[in-house]
Design a protein around this motif. Structure first.
Motif, PDB file in Angstrom:
ATOM      1  N   ALA A 169       0.848  -1.194   0.000  1.00 30.92           N
ATOM      2  CA  ALA A 169       0.000   0.000   0.000  1.00 30.92           C
ATOM      3  C   ALA A 169       0.877   1.235   0.000  1.00 30.92           C
ATOM      4  N   LEU A 170       0.380   2.277  -0.683  1.00 28.29           N
ATOM      5  CA  LEU A 170       1.093   3.549  -0.761  1.00 28.29           C
ATOM      6  C   LEU A 170       0.122   4.710  -0.572  1.00 28.29           C
ATOM      7  N   SER A 171       0.660   5.814  -0.107  1.00 26.42           N
ATOM      8  CA  SER A 171      -0.078   7.081  -0.032  1.00 26.42           C
ATOM      9  C   SER A 171      -1.408   6.921   0.698  1.00 26.42           C
ATOM     10  N   ASP A 172      -1.388   6.144   1.756  1.00 30.30           N
ATOM     11  CA  ASP A 172      -2.585   5.871   2.546  1.00 30.30           C
ATOM     12  C   ASP A 172      -2.236   5.984   4.027  1.00 30.30           C
ATOM     13  N   HIS A 173      -3.141   6.535   4.811  1.00 27.85           N
ATOM     14  CA  HIS A 173      -2.847   6.729   6.227  1.00 27.85           C
ATOM     15  C   HIS A 173      -2.735   5.416   6.988  1.00 27.85           C
ATOM     16  N   ARG A 174      -3.093   4.291   6.336  1.00 29.88           N
ATOM     17  CA  ARG A 174      -2.977   2.977   6.970  1.00 29.88           C
ATOM     18  C   ARG A 174      -1.747   2.210   6.518  1.00 29.88           C
ATOM     19  N   CYS A 175      -0.952   2.756   5.590  1.00 32.64           N
ATOM     20  CA  CYS A 175       0.195   2.008   5.074  1.00 32.64           C
ATOM     21  C   CYS A 175       1.433   2.284   5.930  1.00 32.64           C
ATOM     22  N   SER A 176       2.538   1.612   5.611  1.00 34.89           N
ATOM     23  CA  SER A 176       3.774   1.788   6.390  1.00 34.89           C
ATOM     24  C   SER A 176       4.685   2.856   5.792  1.00 34.89           C
ATOM     25  N   HIS A 177       4.234   3.543   4.741  1.00 34.71           N
ATOM     26  CA  HIS A 177       4.998   4.605   4.092  1.00 34.71           C
ATOM     27  C   HIS A 177       6.443   4.163   3.824  1.00 34.71           C
ATOM     28  N   PRO A 178       6.586   3.159   2.947  1.00 34.48           N
ATOM     29  CA  PRO A 178       7.918   2.606   2.683  1.00 34.48           C
ATOM     30  C   PRO A 178       8.810   3.594   1.959  1.00 34.48           C
ATOM     31  N   SER A 179      10.106   3.390   2.098  1.00 35.51           N
ATOM     32  CA  SER A 179      11.080   4.222   1.381  1.00 35.51           C
ATOM     33  C   SER A 179      11.136   3.786  -0.080  1.00 35.51           C
ATOM     34  N   VAL A 180      11.682   4.656  -0.907  1.00 30.40           N
ATOM     35  CA  VAL A 180      11.849   4.328  -2.321  1.00 30.40           C
ATOM     36  C   VAL A 180      12.748   3.107  -2.475  1.00 30.40           C
ATOM     37  N   GLN A 181      13.767   2.996  -1.644  1.00 33.90           N
ATOM     38  CA  GLN A 181      14.673   1.849  -1.726  1.00 33.90           C
ATOM     39  C   GLN A 181      13.943   0.553  -1.395  1.00 33.90           C
ATOM     40  N   GLU A 182      13.051   0.585  -0.424  1.00 33.36           N
ATOM     41  CA  GLU A 182      12.280  -0.614  -0.092  1.00 33.36           C
ATOM     42  C   GLU A 182      11.376  -1.026  -1.256  1.00 33.36           C
ATOM     43  N   ILE A 183      10.785  -0.054  -1.915  1.00 27.10           N
ATOM     44  CA  ILE A 183       9.925  -0.350  -3.065  1.00 27.10           C
ATOM     45  C   ILE A 183      10.758  -0.941  -4.198  1.00 27.10           C
ATOM     46  N   ARG A 184      11.937  -0.386  -4.453  1.00 25.08           N
ATOM     47  CA  ARG A 184      12.817  -0.910  -5.494  1.00 25.08           C
ATOM     48  C   ARG A 184      13.204  -2.353  -5.198  1.00 25.08           C
TER      49      ARG A 184
END
Length: 390
Positions: A169-184
């Motif tokens: 999940a992204l851009s949601d108040h319930r997500c973990s707001h991952p870093s760009v490196q984690e997404i990569r």
């Protein structure tokens, strides 16, 4: 048990079949052992019946015959919980899919990756498949690091047949707001796991309404040789800004999934208006998922539950409104999904493909549903029910 000892051959007669080129031809279709073996017309049932004495004939006269719908975002083992334990949604029953024309579904976890487990999701997927549906699942949940069954996303994809990708999940108040490196790292693992397992490999991205939008995905892709189609952001019609970003992503070779809610028609129109490649756009139901409503301070103020029925409802609305022809919106829940997720033998009415089909009346009501060659709904009545359905 619902499963017959021997699946009889099936002849679907008199309908107009949707082709892979999104045109219509009047043809009959013969299915044997759950596979399409002949598309021709007309097929003489008397002659065929000599070779296939247990042949079942399904009348599709005056109707459209389309591939079975694939719901690529369905919480079929239940989801929810944003308001506490009493807000957990129940698991789905087989008939809820059949009434919606759905012959295949991809299951996933939602907000709750704590009391909901991937092991339960996998078991539910296998149960629905035993009852007649085709099923797949995503590992992971809203959060990164992702929950897994084998210790890593890559191992889940390589070692478990039904796992075709990962949820985040992204851009949601319930997500973990991952870093760009984690997404990569996540998308790189999924791509490599897909190579090792013979799957395409998908990162299904639940999108919220925060202003960051698709920014983290764009940043993650910058400088990578990973094709953007490995990301499939969903709920992209949630806000006007997010929808515009999703249109731009598709124009740049990416993919996007629209939730079949009240904003779906506006989202479809936005992609059409921009001249986007609609074969990269899909429609899903968020079935059995909780549909929470939050106020401006993100306090829960209401709750509903998604249903796979929304797919046919939105498709019919799009056709009735003159927004798009039937074959275009049907592709959004059939061939577009199969191509985007790498589901072999699914999403089209072609020789050698699984015999998954829906027969639609002129007013776009569902008349018959066939899943892997088995008649699951006939003349508007569910013919096969789940083990615990009355």
């Amino acid at each position: 048990m619902n499963e017959p000892l021997c699946l009889p051959p099936l002849l679907v007669k008199g309908g107009e079949l949707m082709t892979s080129a999104s045109t219509w031809i009047r043809r009959d279709l013969l299915s044997v052992s759950g596979k399409i073996v002949v598309i021709d017309g007309p097929i003489d049932e008397g002659s065929i019946g000599i070779c296939l004495p247990y042949l079942k004939v399904l009348d599709a006269g005056g109707c459209k015959v389309v591939p079975g719908f694939i719901d690529q975002h369905n919480h079929f083992n239940g989801a929810g919980g944003e308001g506490g334990p009493e807000f957990r949604t129940p698991p789905a029953e087989l008939s809820s899919f059949l009434k919606a024309g759905v012959t295949g579904a991809v299951g996933l976890l939602g907000t709750d990756g704590v009391s909901r487990s991937l092991e339960e999701l996998l078991a539910k997927a296998r149960g629905l498949e035993a009852e007649g549906l085709s099923t797949w699942i995503y590992t992971g949940s809203y959060r990164i690091p992702s929950p897994t069954m084998t210790g890593s996303t890559m191992r889940d994809m390589v070692l478990i047949d039904k796992v075709i990708g990962v949820k985040m999940a992204l851009s949601d108040h319930r997500c973990s707001h991952p870093s760009v490196q984690e997404i990569r790292r996540l998308v790189s693992d999924v791509r490599t796991a897909g190579m090792l397992s013979g799957k395409f490999g998908v990162v299904c991205v639940h999108m919220g309404s925060e202003s960051s939008g698709l920014g983290p995905i764009r940043e993650a892709l910058r400088g990578l040789e990973v094709p953007p189609g490995h990301f499939v952001p969903t709920h992209v019609g949630r806000t006007d800004d997010l929808l515009k970003e999703a249109v731009d992503l598709v124009l740049c070779g990416g993919r996007a999934d629209i939730t079949a809610d009240g904003r779906a028609l506006a989202a479809i129109e936005a992609f059409l208006r921009a001249g986007a490649d609609l074969s990269s756009v899909t429609l899903s139901s968020d079935g059995n998922g909780s549909l929470p409503r939050f106020d401006d301070r993100k306090r829960l103020i209401g709750m509903a539950m998604g249903s796979p029925r929304s797919l046919m409802e939105r498709m019919k609305s799009a056709v009735d409104a003159g927004l798009a022809p039937l074959e275009t919106v049907v592709a959004m829940v059939t061939s577009n999904v199969a191509d985007g997720l790498g589901l072999r033998g699914k999403g089209r009415l072609e020789r050698g493909y699984d015999s998954d089909l829906v027969v639609l009346t002129p007013d776009l009501s569902i008349r018959h549903v066939v899943s892997r060659g088995r008649v699951m709904m006939e003349d508007g009545e569910v013919a096969v029910k789940g083990v615990f359905e009355s």
